[in-house]
Design an enzyme around this catalytic site. Sequence first.
Site, PDB file in Angstrom:
ATOM      1  N   LYS A  76      -2.256  -1.584  -3.587  1.00  0.00           N
ATOM      2  CA  LYS A  76      -3.095  -0.389  -3.570  1.00  0.00           C
ATOM      3  C   LYS A  76      -2.206   0.838  -3.703  1.00  0.00           C
ATOM      4  O   LYS A  76      -1.244   0.953  -2.928  1.00  0.00           O
ATOM      5  CB  LYS A  76      -3.882  -0.334  -2.252  1.00  0.00           C
ATOM      6  CG  LYS A  76      -4.782   0.883  -2.087  1.00  0.00           C
ATOM      7  CD  LYS A  76      -5.491   0.838  -0.747  1.00  0.00           C
ATOM      8  CE  LYS A  76      -6.389   2.072  -0.566  1.00  0.00           C
ATOM      9  NZ  LYS A  76      -7.073   2.073   0.740  1.00  0.00           N
ATOM     10  N   LYS A 132       0.860  -1.181   0.000  1.00  0.00           N
ATOM     11  CA  LYS A 132       0.000   0.000   0.000  1.00  0.00           C
ATOM     12  C   LYS A 132       0.896   1.230   0.000  1.00  0.00           C
ATOM     13  O   LYS A 132       1.671   1.451   0.937  1.00  0.00           O
ATOM     14  CB  LYS A 132      -0.914   0.006   1.228  1.00  0.00           C
ATOM     15  CG  LYS A 132      -1.849   1.215   1.279  1.00  0.00           C
ATOM     16  CD  LYS A 132      -2.761   1.136   2.493  1.00  0.00           C
ATOM     17  CE  LYS A 132      -3.687   2.335   2.572  1.00  0.00           C
ATOM     18  NZ  LYS A 132      -4.566   2.293   3.760  1.00  0.00           N
TER      19      LYS A 132
END
Length: 339
Positions: free
Chosen positions: A260, A208
């Site tokens: 992400k 992420k």
Amino acid sequence: MSEANLDRSAGRIRPRRLRSTPAMRRLVAQTRLHPAELIWPLFVREGADGPRPVTSMPGVEQHSLDSLVTAAREAVSAGVGGLMLFGVPQQRDATGTGADDPDGILNVALATVREAVGDDTLVMADLCLDEFTDHGHCGVLTTGPRGETVVDNDATLERYAAMALAQADAGAHVLGLSGMMDGQVGVVRDALDAHGRSDVVVLAYAAKYASGYYGPFRDAVESTLQGDRSTYQQDPANAAESLREVRLDMEQGADMVMVKPALPYLDILAKVADVAAQAGVPTAAYQVSGEYAQIEAAAERGWIDRDRVVLESLTAIRRAGAGSVLTYYALEVARRLNG
């Protein structure tokens, strides 16, 4: 080779034959979208008496509990694979006590949706403190060695363990660990197993990034963040640390891993998917709020064909290696795929 032979060769080898009609393109397609591969992020706002539009994300809403259940049932009818729930509380504090309160909005929403849909789709919980803290960070703050304010990694892990148990008790099938604290997967897995909840799946946001693409999401959850999260989310300049994070999360017991954002990080996604596949662990990707907002804004101005770009972007994410995709288009695309 003579010119005549070149001419004959060019006539024999015609890749365009496999693109000649829609039926032919469907037959030879290497990447396909299916509703079961789509996960729908949904926001539920404490005290809301009906859905409220998110200004920066046209078509996305903050739900009341009633409208959330309606949306969940629509998703089940369309065959959507999962629902990732995010809570928007009325009150926040320094340690995010609403996150593990059984009466907190996210845990109430999880229980309500699980009762409504049972096992017909996956009920998934965002496991992070940022929606519940008054400072907007993903963990508990402390003072660093030079007097600076920092996120206390290990104190935060204690809060994550408490959240995990509360979310599991509320009925979540899957916990989405998105805080990017070191050791979070192992701590949550141990807490779940110690309390007889070895059935609950851990989805690690293993890669992420500290991205500028999250802006509209922070609007959706009414984030109070000041500053940024660069000390714990990953540096967009780096790739190798993503694979290190993925390996560490899998070693600690992650059942699934995620990248992400998605589309700006397809190179990372492809590498992560390869590493995870070697361990038999599925890979997901999150088409985040900024990706969604860009498509909507450009389409509103007539600069792109919206429906075409939506499918193209999701296909690209799947093609890069994601077995499932979190996307705000999940319900819409599932319905389109169902005809």
